[in-house]
Design a protein around this motif. Structure first.
Motif, PDB file in Angstrom:
ATOM      1  N   GLY A  72       0.792  -1.231   0.000  1.00 14.39           N
ATOM      2  CA  GLY A  72       0.000   0.000   0.000  1.00 14.39           C
ATOM      3  C   GLY A  72       0.819   1.273   0.000  1.00 14.39           C
ATOM      4  N   LYS A  73       2.124   1.189  -0.275  1.00 16.57           N
ATOM      5  CA  LYS A  73       2.928   2.413  -0.190  1.00 16.57           C
ATOM      6  C   LYS A  73       2.581   3.405  -1.294  1.00 16.57           C
ATOM      7  CE  LYS A  73       7.051  -0.036  -2.004  1.00 16.57           C
ATOM      8  NZ  LYS A  73       6.336  -1.190  -2.568  1.00 16.57           N
ATOM      9  N   THR A  74       2.350   2.906  -2.511  1.00 16.39           N
ATOM     10  CA  THR A  74       1.965   3.824  -3.593  1.00 16.39           C
ATOM     11  C   THR A  74       0.562   4.389  -3.339  1.00 16.39           C
ATOM     12  OG1 THR A  74       3.396   2.738  -5.198  1.00 16.39           O
ATOM     13  CG2 THR A  74       1.566   4.002  -6.074  1.00 16.39           C
ATOM     14  N   THR A  75      -0.325   3.548  -2.794  1.00 12.85           N
ATOM     15  CA  THR A  75      -1.662   4.034  -2.438  1.00 12.85           C
ATOM     16  C   THR A  75      -1.561   5.180  -1.432  1.00 12.85           C
ATOM     17  OG1 THR A  75      -2.543   1.814  -2.752  1.00 12.85           O
ATOM     18  CG2 THR A  75      -3.893   3.351  -1.505  1.00 12.85           C
ATOM     19  N   LEU A  76      -0.701   4.981  -0.423  1.00 12.46           N
ATOM     20  CA  LEU A  76      -0.511   6.018   0.596  1.00 12.46           C
ATOM     21  C   LEU A  76      -0.036   7.328  -0.048  1.00 12.46           C
ATOM     22  CD1 LEU A  76      -0.299   6.887   3.568  1.00 12.46           C
ATOM     23  CD2 LEU A  76       2.015   5.948   3.616  1.00 12.46           C
ATOM     24  N   LEU A  77       0.940   7.195  -0.950  1.00 10.01           N
ATOM     25  CA  LEU A  77       1.488   8.392  -1.597  1.00 10.01           C
ATOM     26  C   LEU A  77       0.420   9.084  -2.450  1.00 10.01           C
ATOM     27  CD1 LEU A  77       4.432   9.321  -1.317  1.00 10.01           C
ATOM     28  CD2 LEU A  77       4.789   8.597  -3.665  1.00 10.01           C
ATOM     29  N   ASN A  78      -0.371   8.277  -3.172  1.00  9.72           N
ATOM     30  CA  ASN A  78      -1.403   8.851  -4.030  1.00  9.72           C
ATOM     31  C   ASN A  78      -2.504   9.534  -3.223  1.00  9.72           C
ATOM     32  OD1 ASN A  78      -0.242   8.243  -6.484  1.00  9.72           O
ATOM     33  ND2 ASN A  78      -1.276   6.286  -6.696  1.00  9.72           N
ATOM     34  N   ILE A  79      -2.750   9.033  -2.021  1.00 10.79           N
ATOM     35  CA  ILE A  79      -3.750   9.698  -1.169  1.00 10.79           C
ATOM     36  C   ILE A  79      -3.200  11.050  -0.691  1.00 10.79           C
ATOM     37  CG2 ILE A  79      -4.921   9.595   1.067  1.00 10.79           C
ATOM     38  CD1 ILE A  79      -5.195   6.564   0.632  1.00 10.79           C
ATOM     39  N   ILE A  80      -1.927  11.053  -0.266  1.00  3.98           N
ATOM     40  CA  ILE A  80      -1.335  12.315   0.204  1.00  3.98           C
ATOM     41  C   ILE A  80      -1.269  13.335  -0.948  1.00  3.98           C
ATOM     42  CG2 ILE A  80       0.737  13.384   1.165  1.00  3.98           C
ATOM     43  CD1 ILE A  80       1.294  10.686   2.555  1.00  3.98           C
ATOM     44  N   ALA A  81      -0.981  12.824  -2.159  1.00  3.21           N
ATOM     45  CA  ALA A  81      -0.921  13.729  -3.317  1.00  3.21           C
ATOM     46  C   ALA A  81      -2.299  14.265  -3.675  1.00  3.21           C
ATOM     47  CB  ALA A  81      -0.321  12.996  -4.513  1.00  3.21           C
ATOM     48  N   GLY A  82      -3.347  13.538  -3.281  1.00  7.77           N
ATOM     49  CA  GLY A  82      -4.703  13.975  -3.612  1.00  7.77           C
ATOM     50  C   GLY A  82      -5.241  13.344  -4.881  1.00  7.77           C
ATOM     51  N   PHE A  83      -4.617  12.259  -5.341  1.00 11.45           N
ATOM     52  CA  PHE A  83      -5.123  11.564  -6.531  1.00 11.45           C
ATOM     53  C   PHE A  83      -6.185  10.536  -6.156  1.00 11.45           C
ATOM     54  CE2 PHE A  83      -0.464  12.047  -7.971  1.00 11.45           C
ATOM     55  CZ  PHE A  83      -0.696  13.348  -8.394  1.00 11.45           C
ATOM     56  N   LEU A  84      -6.144  10.076  -4.898  1.00 14.92           N
ATOM     57  CA  LEU A  84      -7.083   9.047  -4.446  1.00 14.92           C
ATOM     58  C   LEU A  84      -7.791   9.515  -3.187  1.00 14.92           C
ATOM     59  CD1 LEU A  84      -5.076   5.666  -4.606  1.00 14.92           C
ATOM     60  CD2 LEU A  84      -6.973   6.377  -6.080  1.00 14.92           C
ATOM     61  N   GLN A  85      -9.038   9.105  -3.064  1.00 15.19           N
ATOM     62  CA  GLN A  85      -9.821   9.420  -1.868  1.00 15.19           C
ATOM     63  C   GLN A  85      -9.788   8.211  -0.941  1.00 15.19           C
ATOM     64  OE1 GLN A  85     -12.793  12.110  -1.828  1.00 15.19           O
ATOM     65  NE2 GLN A  85     -12.345  11.754   0.314  1.00 15.19           N
ATOM     66  N   PRO A  86      -9.315   8.361   0.299  1.00 17.98           N
ATOM     67  CA  PRO A  86      -9.287   7.197   1.197  1.00 17.98           C
ATOM     68  C   PRO A  86     -10.701   6.819   1.621  1.00 17.98           C
ATOM     69  CG  PRO A  86      -8.659   9.163   2.387  1.00 17.98           C
ATOM     70  CD  PRO A  86      -8.832   9.581   0.948  1.00 17.98           C
ATOM     71  N   THR A  87     -10.884   5.545   1.993  1.00 18.90           N
ATOM     72  CA  THR A  87     -12.205   5.140   2.465  1.00 18.90           C
ATOM     73  C   THR A  87     -12.434   5.619   3.903  1.00 18.90           C
ATOM     74  OG1 THR A  87     -11.162   2.978   2.744  1.00 18.90           O
ATOM     75  CG2 THR A  87     -12.754   3.196   0.980  1.00 18.90           C
ATOM     76  N   GLN A  88     -11.314   5.905   4.612  1.00 20.91           N
ATOM     77  CA  GLN A  88     -11.472   6.400   5.983  1.00 20.91           C
ATOM     78  C   GLN A  88     -10.259   7.228   6.358  1.00 20.91           C
ATOM     79  OE1 GLN A  88     -11.924   3.340   9.175  1.00 20.91           O
ATOM     80  NE2 GLN A  88     -10.524   4.720  10.256  1.00 20.91           N
ATOM     81  N   GLY A  89     -10.459   8.223   7.213  1.00 20.00           N
ATOM     82  CA  GLY A  89      -9.351   9.044   7.663  1.00 20.00           C
ATOM     83  C   GLY A  89      -9.030  10.160   6.688  1.00 20.00           C
ATOM     84  N   GLU A  90      -7.985  10.936   7.006  1.00 24.12           N
ATOM     85  CA  GLU A  90      -7.622  12.021   6.105  1.00 24.12           C
ATOM     86  C   GLU A  90      -6.146  12.367   6.251  1.00 24.12           C
ATOM     87  OE1 GLU A  90      -9.415  15.774   7.000  1.00 24.12           O
ATOM     88  OE2 GLU A  90      -8.914  15.678   9.115  1.00 24.12           O
TER      89      GLU A  90
END
Lengths: 267, 285
Positions: free
Chosen positions: A44-62
Motif C-alpha cells: 500500500g505504499k503507492t496508495t498512501l502516496l497517491n492519497i497524500i498527493a490527492g489523486f485518491l480518496q481514502p475510504t477512511q481518515g484524512e
C-alpha cells in the motif's frame, strides 16, 4: 507539517472481494523531514502516496498538510514519478517552467526563465534547456523531473521510486543529488523505494510497511542522511551500524515476502 | 532540418554496414541506400509497357500503348475534357476531398476526445460510432443522393462521413494512450482541466491523430473517385467514367495514373508534415 490521520483504504477486486490496501495508518511529518518508505509489493505504499498527493480518496481518515485537509492535487504537494511523466513534446526548459507558467497569475517571463535556469543549474543540467527531453539519458531525464518539481516550489515533495529505472552507478549519483537538494532547500520529502540501501541512506525516518492489510510495521530514525550530506555515501554504506540495520530490514522484508508466497500457495 | 535527418540516417547506416544478422532486422529494410532497385523496378514496368505497345502484345482496348496515354495527356491538358480543363478536373476532386476531410477532422477530433474523456459521452456516442464505422461510405451513396442530390454538398457529405469515424477513433485511441503519470504531474504543476486537455492530452494524441489523418485522406480519395463514377459533372472519376463509356481506355488509364500521383503527393506532404510537427513521435519514455 503533514499529518496522516487514521487512513484506511479498501479496494474491491473484480470478484467483489475486499482488499485492505491500508489499515489505520497514522503518522506526523515535520517540515524539512526526509521520510523513506520500504515494503514488499502490495503493502500500500503507492496508495498512501497517491492519497497524500490527492489523486485518491481514502475510504477512511484524512491527510492534512499545513492545516488543510487534502481533497485533490495541489501545487503545494509536488510529485516525481519513476519515469514517463516528462512531457516529451516540450524542451527541457519548457518542462521545468511548466508549473510557473500554468499558475493562475504567472510571474513575468524574465523571472520564470531566471528561475528555470537556476534549477537547471542546481540539478547539473546547465546548457541543456533547449534540448528535447527524449534526447536525454534516463538519469538526466530524472534530473529534469526533479527540477520541474522544485521550480514549482512545493512545500512537500512526493517521490514514487524516482530512481527505480536507473542503472546502479547513475542511481548512486542521483542519491547524492537528492541529499544535496534536500539539504539546500529544506523541503519535506517522502520517497518510496524498493532499494533498502537507498531507503537507509536517504531517509532520516524510515517506515517499513507490511501487506494485507497495508500498515506501518516498523519505524526507524536514522543518522545516515545527515552524514551523507557531508560525507561520501559509499563510506557510510560500509559502516557497521549501516550494515547491521540493512541486514535487519532485508530480513524483515524477506520474511514478509515468504509469508505472501505461502499464502498464495495455500489459496 | 532535412540535413539533420539525413545525417542521422547516414550515421545509422555506417553502423548498419557492420551488421552480420540482416534477415529479420527491420531497421536494415528501412535504412537508406539501395535506391537502384526502386529505379530498376519502375524502369522495368515502363519498359514492359513500351514493348507491349510496340509489339502489340495486348489489345489496346484492354491496355493502351504508353504513347496513346501520353498523347491523351497532352490533348486533355491543352483542350480540356467535357467543358473543363484537366487542372479543373483534378482541382475539383482535390477540393471535394479536402473539404470532406477537413469537416471530418473538425467534428471527428473533438468527438474522439469526448469519447475518451467523458464517460457519459462515451456511453452516448460509442454505439453510434461503432455502428457507422464498419459501414463503407459507398453503401451510403444512394441515400445521400436521395437526401442531397448529386451536387457538391452530397459528395462532400459522403467524404465527411468517410473521414469522421476514422478521425474519431484515432483521436480516442491517442487520447486514451496518455500515461496517467503525465496527467497527475500536470495537476500538481498548477494545470487546470483546460490546460491538461490542450497541453498534455492533445499533444500526446497527436501522433495517432496524424496516422488517422493519413488513413482518412486515403479513404476520402478512394471515395471521391467512386462518388464521381456514380454521378458528377466534373472530376477525375467522372472523366474515367465517361471515357470508359466511349471505350477510350487510354483516358481511363490516364485518369487512374493521375489519381495515384495526386494521392501519393498528398501522402508525401503529410509524412513531411508529420516529421516536422511531431518530432517526438515514438520517443515516449
Amino acid at each position: 507539517m503533514l499529518e496522516v490521520k487514521d487512513l484506511s483504504m479498501v479496494y474491491q477486486t473484480p470478484k467483489k472481494e475486499e482488499v485492505s490496501a491500508l489499515l489505520n495508518v497514522s503518522f506526523t511529518l515535520e517540515k524539512g523531514e526526509f521520510l523513506t518508505i520500504l515494503g514488499p509489493s502490495g503493502c500500500g505504499k503507492t496508495t498512501l502516496l497517491n492519497i497524500i498527493a490527492g489523486f485518491l480518496q481514502p475510504t477512511q481518515g484524512e491527510a492534512v498538510f499545513d492545516g488543510e485537509s487534502v481533497s485533490g492535487p495541489s501545487p503545494q504537494r509536488g510529485m516525481v514519478f519513476q519515469q514517463g511523466a516528462l512531457f516529451e513534446w516540450m524542451s527541457v526548459e519548457k518542462n521545468v517552467s511548466f508549473g510557473p507558467r500554468m499558475a493562475d497569475r504567472p510571474k513575468p517571463d524574465a523571472e520564470i526563465s531566471e528561475n528555470t535556469r537556476y534549477w537547471l543549474d542546481t540539478v547539473g543540467l546547465s546548457g541543456f534547456g533547449g534540448k528535447p527531453v527524449y534526447e536525454l539519458s534516463g538519469g538526466m531525464q530524472q534530473r529534469v523531473a526533479l527540477a520541474r518539481c522544485l521550480a514549482n516550489d512545493p512545500g512537500l515533495i512526493l517521490m514514487d521510486e524516482p530512481l527505480g529505472a536507473l542503472d546502479a552507478l547513475t542511481r548512486e549519483k542521483m542519491q547524492g543529488l537528492l541529499l544535496k537538494l534536500w539539504n539546500e532547500t529544506g523541503k519535506t520529502i517522502i520517497l518510496i523505494t524498493h532499494s533498502v540501501e537507498e531507503a537507509l541512506i536517504l531517509g532520516e525516518r524510515l517506515f517499513v510497511m507490511a501487506p494485507r492489510p497495508g500498515r506501518i510495521e516498523k519505524e526507524y530514525r536514522l543518522p545516515f542522511a545527515e552524514q551523507g550530506v557531508a560525507d561520501d555515501s559509499r563510506k557510510i554504506k560500509a559502516q557497521s551500524d549501516f550494515v547491521q540495520i540493512r541486514e535487519e530490514v532485508i530480513g524483515m522484508i524477506w520474511s514478509m515476502e515468504e509469508e505472501i508466497m505461502g499464502r498464495q500457495e495455500e489459496g | 532540418m532535412m540535413k539533420n535527418i539525413l545525417r542521422a540516417l547516414n550515421a545509422e547506416n555506417t553502423e548498419n554496414q557492420r551488421k552480420i544478422v540482416s534477415f529479420g532486422d527491420s531497421s536494415l529494410v528501412e535504412a537508406p541506400g539501395g535506391r537502384i532497385w526502386t529505379f530498376a523496378s519502375i524502369a522495368f514496368l515502363l519498359l514492359l509497357w513500351i514493348l507491349s505497345g510496340t509489339f502489340g502484345w495486348v489489345n489496346p482496348l484492354f491496355w493502351p500503348p504508353i504513347g496513346d496515354v501520353w498523347h491523351q495527356l497532352n490533348v486533355i491538358a491543352s483542350e480540356g475534357y467535357r467543358n473543363a480543363t484537366l487542372l479543373e478536373h483534378i482541382g475539383i476532386s482535390v477540393y471535394r476531398v479536402l473539404m470532406g476531410f477537413l469537416l471530418g477532422c473538425m467534428v471527428g477530433i473533438p468527438l474522439g476526445f469526448a469519447l475518451a474523456l467523458s464517460k457519459v459521452m462515451n456511453r452516448i456516442f460509442d454505439p453510434i460510432v461503432e455502428f457507422f464505422r464498419p459501414m463503407p461510405p459507398l453503401a451510403l451513396i444512394p441515400l445521400v443522393i436521395l437526401w442531397l442530390g448529386i451536387g457538391e454538398s452530397a459528395k462532400i457529405f459522403l467524404l465527411f462521413l468517410a473521414a469522421l469515424w476514422i478521425m474519431a477513433l484515432a483521436t480516442r485511441s491517442g487520447a486514451l494512450s496518455t500515461n496517467i503519470a503525465k496527467v497527475y504531474a500536470a495537476y500538481t504543476l498548477n494545470a487546470n482541466k483546460r490546460q491538461i486537455l490542450f497541453r498534455i492530452i492533445l499533444p500526446n494524441a497527436l501522433p495517432e491523430i496524424f496516422t488517422g489523418m493519413r488513413v482518412s485522406m486515403g479513404v476520402c480519395w478512394g471515395t471521391v473517385v467512386a462518388a464521381e463514377l456514380v454521378a458528377a459533372e466534373s472530376g477525375i472519376g467522372m472523366m474515367i467514367m465517361v471515357a470508359s463509356k466511349f471505350l477510350s481506355t487510354d483516358i481511363v488509364v490516364l485518369g487512374v495514373i493521375l489519381i495515384s500521383l495526386v494521392a501519393y503527393a498528398i501522402d508525401i506532404f503529410m509524412r513531411i508534415m508529420e516529421v516536422r510537427l511531431i518530432p517526438w513521435r515514438g520517443k515516449s519514455s
